[in-house]
Write a protein that holds these residues in place. Structure first.
Motif, PDB file in Angstrom:
ATOM      1  N   GLU A  39       0.396  -1.489   0.028  1.00 23.85           N
ATOM      2  CA  GLU A  39       0.331   0.204  -0.335  1.00 23.85           C
ATOM      3  C   GLU A  39       1.274   1.520   0.302  1.00 23.85           C
ATOM      4  O   GLU A  39       0.540   2.102  -0.870  1.00 23.85           O
ATOM      5  CB  GLU A  39      -1.346  -0.107   1.307  1.00 23.85           C
ATOM      6  CG  GLU A  39      -1.958  -1.350   0.765  1.00 23.85           C
ATOM      7  CD  GLU A  39      -3.274  -1.144   1.698  1.00 23.85           C
ATOM      8  OE1 GLU A  39      -3.783  -1.658   2.098  1.00 23.85           O
ATOM      9  OE2 GLU A  39      -2.829  -0.518   2.795  1.00 23.85           O
ATOM     10  N   GLU A  40       2.298   1.264   0.408  1.00 21.31           N
ATOM     11  CA  GLU A  40       3.212   1.868   0.894  1.00 21.31           C
ATOM     12  C   GLU A  40       3.711   2.278  -0.786  1.00 21.31           C
ATOM     13  O   GLU A  40       3.965   3.823  -1.213  1.00 21.31           O
ATOM     14  CB  GLU A  40       4.248   2.222   1.567  1.00 21.31           C
ATOM     15  CG  GLU A  40       3.815   2.523   2.684  1.00 21.31           C
ATOM     16  CD  GLU A  40       5.063   1.999   4.411  1.00 21.31           C
ATOM     17  OE1 GLU A  40       6.117   1.127   3.665  1.00 21.31           O
ATOM     18  OE2 GLU A  40       4.317   2.283   5.220  1.00 21.31           O
ATOM     19  N   GLU A  41       3.473   1.735  -1.682  1.00 22.83           N
ATOM     20  CA  GLU A  41       4.007   1.847  -2.780  1.00 22.83           C
ATOM     21  C   GLU A  41       2.943   1.998  -3.762  1.00 22.83           C
ATOM     22  O   GLU A  41       2.728   1.327  -4.836  1.00 22.83           O
ATOM     23  CB  GLU A  41       4.195   0.134  -3.500  1.00 22.83           C
ATOM     24  CG  GLU A  41       5.885  -0.197  -2.982  1.00 22.83           C
ATOM     25  CD  GLU A  41       7.160   0.973  -2.625  1.00 22.83           C
ATOM     26  OE1 GLU A  41       7.185   1.313  -4.229  1.00 22.83           O
ATOM     27  OE2 GLU A  41       7.760   1.572  -2.130  1.00 22.83           O
ATOM     28  N   CYS A  42       1.603   1.938  -3.255  1.00 27.73           N
ATOM     29  CA  CYS A  42       0.651   2.685  -4.026  1.00 27.73           C
ATOM     30  C   CYS A  42      -0.957   1.343  -4.925  1.00 27.73           C
ATOM     31  O   CYS A  42      -0.661   1.752  -5.308  1.00 27.73           O
ATOM     32  CB  CYS A  42       0.746   3.729  -5.343  1.00 27.73           C
ATOM     33  SG  CYS A  42       1.137   5.555  -4.353  1.00 27.73           S
ATOM     34  N   PHE A  43       0.459   0.297  -4.025  1.00 21.50           N
ATOM     35  CA  PHE A  43      -0.678  -0.632  -5.035  1.00 21.50           C
ATOM     36  C   PHE A  43      -1.846  -0.649  -4.057  1.00 21.50           C
ATOM     37  O   PHE A  43      -1.985   0.072  -2.687  1.00 21.50           O
ATOM     38  CB  PHE A  43      -0.027  -2.199  -4.584  1.00 21.50           C
ATOM     39  CG  PHE A  43       0.707  -1.893  -5.833  1.00 21.50           C
ATOM     40  CD1 PHE A  43       0.421  -2.358  -7.225  1.00 21.50           C
ATOM     41  CD2 PHE A  43       2.589  -2.000  -5.086  1.00 21.50           C
ATOM     42  CE1 PHE A  43       1.711  -2.481  -8.251  1.00 21.50           C
ATOM     43  CE2 PHE A  43       3.303  -1.981  -6.039  1.00 21.50           C
ATOM     44  CZ  PHE A  43       3.204  -2.332  -7.610  1.00 21.50           C
ATOM     45  N   VAL A  44      -3.543  -1.241  -4.572  1.00 19.97           N
ATOM     46  CA  VAL A  44      -4.697  -1.868  -3.475  1.00 19.97           C
ATOM     47  C   VAL A  44      -4.471  -2.948  -3.349  1.00 19.97           C
ATOM     48  O   VAL A  44      -3.875  -4.158  -4.615  1.00 19.97           O
ATOM     49  CB  VAL A  44      -5.874  -1.899  -4.579  1.00 19.97           C
ATOM     50  CG1 VAL A  44      -7.275  -1.999  -3.684  1.00 19.97           C
ATOM     51  CG2 VAL A  44      -5.401  -0.191  -4.928  1.00 19.97           C
ATOM     52  N   VAL A  45      -4.145  -3.724  -2.100  1.00 16.04           N
ATOM     53  CA  VAL A  45      -4.262  -5.420  -1.496  1.00 16.04           C
ATOM     54  C   VAL A  45      -5.393  -6.150  -0.412  1.00 16.04           C
ATOM     55  O   VAL A  45      -6.182  -4.756  -0.216  1.00 16.04           O
ATOM     56  CB  VAL A  45      -3.348  -4.966  -0.338  1.00 16.04           C
ATOM     57  CG1 VAL A  45      -2.300  -6.317  -0.269  1.00 16.04           C
ATOM     58  CG2 VAL A  45      -1.988  -4.514  -1.683  1.00 16.04           C
ATOM     59  N   ASP A  46      -5.886  -6.781  -1.115  1.00 10.82           N
ATOM     60  CA  ASP A  46      -6.970  -7.626  -0.732  1.00 10.82           C
ATOM     61  C   ASP A  46      -5.622  -8.778  -0.305  1.00 10.82           C
ATOM     62  O   ASP A  46      -5.447  -8.757  -0.881  1.00 10.82           O
ATOM     63  CB  ASP A  46      -7.971  -8.036  -2.149  1.00 10.82           C
ATOM     64  CG  ASP A  46      -8.630  -7.359  -2.350  1.00 10.82           C
ATOM     65  OD1 ASP A  46      -8.979  -5.573  -1.011  1.00 10.82           O
ATOM     66  OD2 ASP A  46      -9.186  -6.890  -3.060  1.00 10.82           O
ATOM     67  N   MET A  56      -3.522   6.640  -7.293  1.00 13.32           N
ATOM     68  CA  MET A  56      -3.732   5.416  -7.962  1.00 13.32           C
ATOM     69  C   MET A  56      -4.404   5.677  -8.796  1.00 13.32           C
ATOM     70  O   MET A  56      -4.310   4.904 -10.187  1.00 13.32           O
ATOM     71  CB  MET A  56      -4.719   4.267  -6.431  1.00 13.32           C
ATOM     72  CG  MET A  56      -3.625   3.756  -5.448  1.00 13.32           C
ATOM     73  SD  MET A  56      -4.547   3.560  -4.223  1.00 13.32           S
ATOM     74  CE  MET A  56      -3.354   2.496  -3.006  1.00 13.32           C
ATOM     75  N   LEU A  57      -5.992   6.207  -8.523  1.00 15.37           N
ATOM     76  CA  LEU A  57      -6.757   6.572  -9.728  1.00 15.37           C
ATOM     77  C   LEU A  57      -6.525   7.475 -11.204  1.00 15.37           C
ATOM     78  O   LEU A  57      -6.943   6.474 -12.013  1.00 15.37           O
ATOM     79  CB  LEU A  57      -7.739   7.228  -8.589  1.00 15.37           C
ATOM     80  CG  LEU A  57      -9.452   7.373 -10.109  1.00 15.37           C
ATOM     81  CD1 LEU A  57      -9.554   6.718 -10.660  1.00 15.37           C
ATOM     82  CD2 LEU A  57      -9.407   8.733  -9.498  1.00 15.37           C
ATOM     83  N   LEU A  58      -5.468   8.237 -10.935  1.00 13.29           N
ATOM     84  CA  LEU A  58      -4.817   8.743 -11.867  1.00 13.29           C
ATOM     85  C   LEU A  58      -3.442   7.707 -12.603  1.00 13.29           C
ATOM     86  O   LEU A  58      -3.750   7.380 -13.936  1.00 13.29           O
ATOM     87  CB  LEU A  58      -3.721  10.140 -11.107  1.00 13.29           C
ATOM     88  CG  LEU A  58      -3.003  10.825 -12.656  1.00 13.29           C
ATOM     89  CD1 LEU A  58      -4.121  11.590 -13.631  1.00 13.29           C
ATOM     90  CD2 LEU A  58      -2.138  11.719 -11.662  1.00 13.29           C
TER      91      LEU A  58
END
Ligand code: CA
Length: 222
Positions: A21-28, A156-158
């Motif tokens: 998440e710190e690397e800007c990934f979304v994580v499940d 993340m969105l951009l």
């Protein structure tokens, strides 16, 4: 970019979730093979990090499951056994890469980036549309050479819109790739983030880059 981590050791999955998440990934996160297989089949992940020794279903079986159903999501397998035969065995099941535990996060990160780059993302770490630049390695954004400060979610969105530049991306695709499983699909989260993103990258008299396509979604183009 959304990643699924399938790992039963909570300390490792917590560490991976926080670090990614710190690397800007979304994580499940899934904590056993059955849940992991189910999530990977029902969501469009950009990558799966899959431990091999898991309750209910092994990583190897999950991998075979997914490939058997034609799912081509990149998979990095984790395993405590570092023997060569094991490695070949795991890659034979359809995994794209393999990492022996204990592993360094830096190494995992570089393998993730390598897998996400191919085959469709051959561009380097800087994504560009008109005078808007996103450096996916540095997590920095510039419009007309001037630094723009975004929240992690906006970034993340951009990045997702930039990776799909010129194409219309639907709300559900944005939901799948930029928000995790706990997000409420009926909230106006996407709209409010698009709104703030437009405001921040709008710049002084800059060209409008994020377009709303009524009934279909959004498109980023010059
Ligand atoms: Ca395990």
């Amino acid at each position: 970019m959304r990643i699924l981590v399938v790992e039963d050791e909570k300390s490792i999955s917590d560490f991976l979730k926080t670090s990614l998440e710190e690397e800007c990934f979304v994580v499940d996160v899934a904590s056993d093979g059955e849940e992991g297989s189910f999530l990977a089949r029902t969501n469009d992940y950009d990558l799966v990090i899959l431990d091999n020794v898991l309750p209910k279903k092994s990583g190897k079986e999950v991998c075979q499951d997914l490939r058997g159903r034609g799912r081509l999501t990149p998979i990095i397998m984790l395993s405590a056994k570092a023997e060569v035969s094991d490695k070949v065995d795991l890659l034979d099941t359809g995994a794209d890469d393999y990492l022996a535990k204990p592993f360094s996060f830096i190494e995992l990160k570089s393998r993730i980036k390598a897998l996400l780059r191919r085959p469709r993302n051959v561009e380097g770490s800087v994504l560009k549309v008109d005078d808007l630049e996103v450096d996916t390695r540095e997590h920095s954004v510039k419009r007309a050479g001037k630094e723009v400060y975004l929240t992690r979610k906006e970034l993340m969105l951009l990045e997702f819109l930039m990776r799909n530049k010129g194409a219309v991306v639907s709300r559900s695709a944005i939901m799948e790739h930029v928000w995790d499983i706990h997000a409420d699909p009926f909230s106006n989260t996407i709209e409010s983030h698009i709104f703030s993103l437009r405001k921040k990258i709008g710049g002084a008299g800059g060209k409008k880059l994020i377009h709303t396509i009524p009934g279909r979604g959004y498109k980023l183009s010059a």
